[in-house]
Design a protein around this motif. Structure first.
Motif, mmCIF file in Angstrom:
data_model
loop_
_atom_site.group_PDB
_atom_site.id
_atom_site.type_symbol
_atom_site.label_atom_id
_atom_site.label_comp_id
_atom_site.label_asym_id
_atom_site.label_seq_id
_atom_site.Cartn_x
_atom_site.Cartn_y
_atom_site.Cartn_z
ATOM 1 N N HIS A 194 26.757 23.817 -33.143
ATOM 2 C CA HIS A 194 27.955 24.038 -33.963
ATOM 3 C C HIS A 194 29.010 23.053 -33.507
ATOM 4 O O HIS A 194 29.829 23.332 -32.649
ATOM 5 C CB HIS A 194 28.431 25.484 -33.832
ATOM 6 N N ASN A 219 31.713 21.700 -34.560
ATOM 7 C CA ASN A 219 33.183 21.774 -34.580
ATOM 8 C C ASN A 219 33.810 22.651 -33.507
ATOM 9 O O ASN A 219 35.014 22.676 -33.346
ATOM 10 C CB ASN A 219 33.772 22.095 -35.964
ATOM 11 N N THR A 220 32.951 23.331 -32.726
ATOM 12 C CA THR A 220 33.498 24.013 -31.552
ATOM 13 C C THR A 220 32.885 23.437 -30.281
ATOM 14 O O THR A 220 32.819 24.099 -29.251
ATOM 15 C CB THR A 220 33.191 25.525 -31.602
ATOM 16 N N TRP A 255 31.992 10.838 -35.378
ATOM 17 C CA TRP A 255 31.952 12.157 -34.736
ATOM 18 C C TRP A 255 33.212 12.976 -34.997
ATOM 19 O O TRP A 255 33.147 14.189 -35.111
ATOM 20 C CB TRP A 255 31.658 12.045 -33.239
ATOM 21 N N GLU A 299 33.376 16.208 -37.390
ATOM 22 C CA GLU A 299 34.475 17.065 -36.930
ATOM 23 C C GLU A 299 34.175 17.756 -35.612
ATOM 24 O O GLU A 299 34.314 18.988 -35.478
ATOM 25 C CB GLU A 299 34.836 18.082 -38.021
ATOM 26 N N CYS A 300 33.777 16.980 -34.633
ATOM 27 C CA CYS A 300 33.511 17.604 -33.337
ATOM 28 C C CYS A 300 34.831 17.954 -32.644
ATOM 29 O O CYS A 300 35.875 17.359 -32.919
ATOM 30 C CB CYS A 300 32.624 16.723 -32.465
ATOM 31 N N GLU A 301 34.759 18.927 -31.742
ATOM 32 C CA GLU A 301 35.949 19.461 -31.086
ATOM 33 C C GLU A 301 36.584 18.416 -30.184
ATOM 34 O O GLU A 301 37.788 18.191 -30.193
ATOM 35 C CB GLU A 301 35.524 20.691 -30.278
ATOM 36 N N ARG A 311 39.860 16.388 -31.029
ATOM 37 C CA ARG A 311 40.014 16.019 -32.448
ATOM 38 C C ARG A 311 41.489 15.940 -32.812
ATOM 39 O O ARG A 311 41.907 15.046 -33.531
ATOM 40 C CB ARG A 311 39.295 17.042 -33.323
#
Ligand SMILES: [Zn+2]
Ligand SMILES: [Zn+2]
Lengths: 156, 394
Positions: free
Chosen positions: B91, B93-94, B117, B122-124, B377
């Protein structure tokens, strides 16, 4: 064939043998090195499958469901922006980072040790150079093989 | 930060090494999309190749060229598979991502990586870093009294030498030799095709042949003399039985005196060590560069003598090509001959040269300073790529 005929045939063969000049030899050597960077030497085995309707395209699994996420429109735009060949990247890099350290400055210098020579045919250490193309060979037997196969057969 | 929320991805030109920071081993798979003659319904992505029963004439589409990410389309296919449900189900984005990139990576590729990325996935948060830096960090943790380390990263696309002094990479002395595993495999294909049997289309099989039969010579002229003897008195002659993908799944070495029953074989002799020798003498095939041992001494000599002393006793070998038998012994012997007599020479081969950088990445995530190396991000949205350029040392 008697010995004098054979002699003259060999003579004729030697006279008609083309000699590669220095530039051509270098071009040939560079091509050989470039070939060592290639990923494949044959064509894509699926290249002509696109036209076949019977075989599902790989976005779909056999039961027809989509298994792969379609690439987003953003990615298509992204791809366009970052699509560059190695040569383009290198050229761009020389402008971004003209001063060392950079890609060009990082390469190690030439060796201080003398160059070694190996027979182009059998791979053992050797002493002779083919007059036509500059390849190395170790014995009359290997020279014969070389002349019959690679010597001037591929042109650069 | 919990290790299960950090993903470590060592993105090699040949293999990807990937896993969560709390995994004990990474998953290792080809960084490629491959097409087989025998399976015309679909290509194979990464380790999906394990499902392919006949890999003869395997066709490779590689994202990486000469060590640098060029083909983003294919890279995305491999990464999507890796991050997706069939593999790690990340997952993103977290998640924090530790991603390797090559030494002195082109700025355009660096920018592409960050944009991909942060914006596409949308990586954290993200850290991009060189594999050698991860290995050097781990080496420093395991050997806390050592002040320096020279990492020799001998991979698929090329070989790098990266000096670290008190944990800091000395970028101006990073050097590259244009030889790696790919060159060796292609050269081996070339000479076998000329001397015995056309195998130009069999990269996959010949790469295994290389892994199964090749070794580094520690006495090249002596071994050449032995290899010139007749098969009976020559311990280097072996027959390699090629796979046929029906009864023989993988090629294997057969002693020369053992009779076969019609299998297709390649007879190996001086090729077994003359091919890896290119790493030590690139000029053998006309590449006008120093070999690995000479380059180690050359790089170390750029430093003041008190630093040299520390570098000579902390050489660390990583990367898949270091796994060739006797690689370390050869480097040790050569460097010992060339180094000043008063210097202790210690060559360390990583316990697993392929996965060492990935493991280093996992160790790094436990560092109290780790989170300050990341770009989040939010920071990226505010400052853009220039912050990444500042914070990431590549
Ligand atoms: Zn020969
Ligand atoms: Zn010739």
């Amino acid at each position: 064939m008697n010995s004098s005929q054979r002699e003259s045939a060999r003579q004729k063969d030697a006279n008609s043998r083309r000699v590669l000049d220095e530039a051509a030899r270098r071009r040939r050597a560079r091509k050989a090195l470039e070939a060592l960077e290639q990923d494949n030497f044959h064509d894509d085995p699926h290249a002509n499958l696109v036209l076949s309707k019977k075989i599902p395209k790989f976005e779909e699994s056999l039961d027809g469901k989509q298994t792969r996420r379609r690439k987003s429109k953003n990615f298509e735009i992204f791809k366009q922006r970052f699509r560059k060949s190695f040569a383009q990247l290198l050229e761009e890099e020389q402008m971004n980072r003209p001063e060392p350290p950079n890609y060009v400055s990082a390469q190690v210098p030439p060796s201080k040790f003398p160059e070694r020579h190996f027979c182009a045919v059998c791979g053992f250490i050797c002493n002779y150079t083919c007059l036509s193309c500059g390849a190395r060979y170790c014995s009359v037997k290997c020279l014969g093989t070389h002349q019959d196969t690679r010597c001037l057969k591929w042109t650069a | 930060m919990a290790a299960k929320h950090i993903f470590v991805l060592d993105n090699g030109g040949f293999n990807i090494k990937a896993g969560f920071a709390n995994n004990s081993e990474p998953r290792v798979m080809p960084n490629a999309v491959m097409k087989a003659k025998s399976e015309r319904r679909r290509p194979f992505i990464g380790d999906q190749l394990d499902e392919c029963r006949d890999v003869s004439g395997l066709y490779y589409i590689l994202p990486v060229q000469k060590g640098y990410l060029i083909n983003w389309d294919t890279q995305k296919d491999v990464w999507d598979y890796l991050m997706g449900k069939d593999c790690f189900n990340v997952h993103i984005n977290t998640m924090s991502l530790v991603l390797t990139q090559p030494y002195l990576n082109f700025q355009s590729v660096q920018e592409g990586l960050c944009e991909y990325w942060f914006e596409e996935m949308e990586c954290e948060s993200l850290l991009t870093i060189n594999p050698g830096t991860l290995s050097a960090y781990k080496y420093g943790k395991e050997n806390p009294s050592e002040l320096c380390c020279l990492v020799v990263d001998c991979g698929y696309s090329f070989t790098h030498l990266i000096p670290y002094v008190q944990g800091k990479k000395i970028t101006e002395f990073v050097h590259r030799i244009e030889i790696g595993g790919k060159m060796l495999t292609n050269h081996l294909k070339d000479i076998i095709s000329y001397r015995q049997l056309n195998v130009m289309d069999e990269t996959y099989v010949i790469n295994q042949l290389k892994e199964d039969t090749c070794f580094v010579s520690t006495d090249f002229n002596g071994d050449m003399a032995i290899a010139q003897k007749k098969a009976k008195e020559n311990p280097y002659v072996v027959d390699y039985v090629l796979p046929d993908f029906t009864t023989i799944r993988r090629g294997y070495m057969r002693p020369k005196d053992e009779a076969g029953s019609g299998e297709q074989v390649i007879r190996m002799n001086n090729e077994r060590f003359a091919v890896p020798e290119l790493l030590f003498h690139p000029s053998d095939i006309g590449i006008q560069q120093m070999g690995i041992s000479e380059a180690i001494v050359y790089v170390i000599e750029q430093f003041p003598s008190e630093v040299q002393y520390h570098l000579y006793k902390n050489v660390l070998l990583i990367g898949g090509s270091c796994s060739l038998p006797n690689f370390k012994e050869r480097v040790e012997k050569d460097v010992r001959t060339m180094a000043p007599a008063e210097c202790e020479v210690r060559i360390n081969l990583a316990s697993n040269p392929v996965t060492d950088a990935w493991r280093g990445g996992c160790v790094l995530t436990k560092d109290p300073q780790f989170s300050s190396q990341l770009v989040t991000r939010r920071e990226y949205e505010e400052h853009g790529f220039s912050l990444c350029l500042q914070r990431f040392d590549v």
